[in-house]
Write an enzyme that holds these catalytic residues in place. Structure first.
Site, mmCIF file in Angstrom:
data_model
loop_
_atom_site.group_PDB
_atom_site.id
_atom_site.type_symbol
_atom_site.label_atom_id
_atom_site.label_comp_id
_atom_site.label_asym_id
_atom_site.label_seq_id
_atom_site.Cartn_x
_atom_site.Cartn_y
_atom_site.Cartn_z
ATOM 1 N N HIS A 143 32.702 3.190 -22.195
ATOM 2 C CA HIS A 143 32.040 4.013 -22.519
ATOM 3 C C HIS A 143 31.106 3.136 -24.298
ATOM 4 O O HIS A 143 32.106 2.739 -25.153
ATOM 5 C CB HIS A 143 32.580 5.448 -23.807
ATOM 6 C CG HIS A 143 32.277 5.779 -23.925
ATOM 7 N ND1 HIS A 143 32.904 6.952 -26.016
ATOM 8 C CD2 HIS A 143 30.724 6.379 -24.888
ATOM 9 C CE1 HIS A 143 31.789 7.340 -27.033
ATOM 10 N NE2 HIS A 143 30.798 6.856 -26.460
ATOM 11 N N GLU A 155 34.959 2.001 -25.190
ATOM 12 C CA GLU A 155 36.118 2.551 -24.713
ATOM 13 C C GLU A 155 36.355 1.837 -23.000
ATOM 14 O O GLU A 155 35.521 2.951 -22.006
ATOM 15 C CB GLU A 155 36.151 3.967 -25.069
ATOM 16 C CG GLU A 155 36.445 4.456 -26.361
ATOM 17 C CD GLU A 155 36.674 6.197 -26.895
ATOM 18 O OE1 GLU A 155 37.260 5.883 -27.931
ATOM 19 O OE2 GLU A 155 35.584 6.071 -26.571
ATOM 20 N N ASN A 194 36.138 10.148 -30.630
ATOM 21 C CA ASN A 194 35.480 11.007 -31.095
ATOM 22 C C ASN A 194 36.262 12.508 -31.501
ATOM 23 O O ASN A 194 36.627 13.450 -31.636
ATOM 24 C CB ASN A 194 34.617 12.321 -30.063
ATOM 25 C CG ASN A 194 33.368 11.346 -29.408
ATOM 26 O OD1 ASN A 194 32.345 10.945 -30.653
ATOM 27 N ND2 ASN A 194 32.689 11.026 -28.270
#
Length: 390
Positions: A143, A155, A194
């Site tokens: 990510h 990530e 997140n």
């Protein structure tokens, strides 16, 4: 597959993230094939790379001549051709599980047997994506953050069957791009950044929904009193309120009434001219430093720190990974674990218990790992240990 065996990278997607990742890989010396479904999209993405590389060269940020970087990038609309000789395939298609699974099934059919297959998903299950292939052990999440050329964080997410070799090679590959990767060791919805960002956004939304604060109070307090780069409502208006709403809905996360009202009204933020602030008939983001004096910023930070404790206690990530993710991925002045150790984890635990007693909401239930740390006397810098050792 090891890092030494990686020469060619296929990037499936030429939008903002796709052409950004393609550029980063080419800048790092890799041969790249960038693919999208339409030639026009591919051409627009390539033009963006040309512009960016030339700007980087003009400002002295790269040593290679722009022509040398661009010579490493091929483009196509043919997926099979794009992945045929790729050592790493990075999927950057829309955040839709059906689309991603369809793409991965096709990748699986045409990519070399030893290729690493990576998804740039920001929240979807890597395990479910990998299940569309006959080699889930070689599928991993990578990510990248937007824009990839400027943002250092990646990530690296394990799916249920991702091998250590695959994850470690993906990690080393990201480092070779000049990025700072963190491991997400379990495939949880929203991953690390997140998830920890969630309470920063959600708790102020709950507080305003209940009439306990105003939007300007929350933003002013979190920026001017606590040092965050943007207020939660300011951030949502910039990124799109409907995106956060969709992610919460997909993850079965209770949505604050205020957020739901904005989405129902079609007020998504800057893109629609109105969100939490009015950008058409008002002054847009207009909070001032003094607006946040009465806001309970500690209530927000306690829920952030608690979320970090859940992730660490559940084996999703280490405290170092969480703090690195939040400072690099969001620009926070320090990570939630470091901030918790500074405040005192016993003080954080007391705050959460008080909130739970008052409201009864599940989000205030203290993480078992946080309770464990406090009971073990690992409470702060002063105690010599908390989330971190001192």
């Amino acid at each position: 597959m090891t890092l030494d065996g990686i020469d060619r990278v296929a990037v499936l997607g030429a939008g903002n993230m796709g052409h950004g990742i393609s550029e980063v890989a080419a800048l790092a010396g890799y041969d790249v094939t960038m693919r999208d479904v339409e030639a026009e999209i591919v051409d627009e993405g390539y033009d963006e790379i040309v512009w960016s590389v030339e700007k980087l060269a003009e400002s002295g940020q790269i040593e290679d001549a722009p022509g040398d970087v661009l010579a490493r990038i091929d483009t196509t609309t043919d997926l099979a051709a794009a992945v045929a000789d790729a050592d790493v395939v990075i999927e950057v298609v829309p955040e839709d599980m059906a689309i991603k699974r369809e793409v991965f099934a096709e990748i699986d059919e045409h990519a070399p047997a030893d290729a690493i297959l990576a998804s740039n998903t920001s929240s979807l299950s890597v395990s479910d994506i990998a299940a569309a292939t006959d080699r889930p052990e070689r599928v991993v999440g990578t990510h990248f953050f937007n824009p990839p050329v400027k943002m250092d964080l990646v990530e690296v997410i394990y799916g249920a069957e991702t091998t250590d070799e695959t994850a470690e090679t993906a990690y080393a590959f990201c480092e070779s791009l000049g990025k700072t990767p963190i491991y997400v060791e379990k495939d949880v919805h929203r991953f690390v950044v997140n998830n920890v960002l969630g309470p920063f956004i959600d708790e102020p939304n709950w507080m305003v929904s209940k009439g306990e604060a105003t939007i300007r109070e929350a933003d002013a307090a979190m920026v001017h009193r606590r040092g965050y780069p943007m207020g939660p409502f300011e951030l949502l208006d910039m990124t799109g309120i409907e995106i956060s709403h969709h992610i919460r809905e997909a993850g079965g996360i209770e949505i604050p009434p205020l957020m739901a009202e904005k989405v129902a009204a079609g007020d998504y933020g800057q893109k629609t001219g109105k969100g939490y602030y009015d950008y058409e008939n008002g002054d847009g983001v207009d909070y001032e430093a003094g607006d946040g004096e009465g806001f309970d910023a500690f209530r927000v930070e306690a829920t952030i720190i608690n979320e970090a404790a859940h992730l660490i206690g559940d084996g999703v990530a280490t405290a170092d990974a969480v703090d690195t993710g939040m400072t690099l991925g969001t620009g926070w002045p320090d990570g939630p674990c470091e901030r918790g150790d500074d405040i005192g984890l016993d003080t954080v635990l007391e705050k959460l218990r008080d909130l739970h007693d008052e409201y009864g909401a599940e989000r205030y239930e203290p993480a078992p790992y946080l309770v464990e740390l406090v009971e073990d006397g690992r409470t702060s810098h002063a105690a010599g240990a908390g989330f971190h050792e001192y």
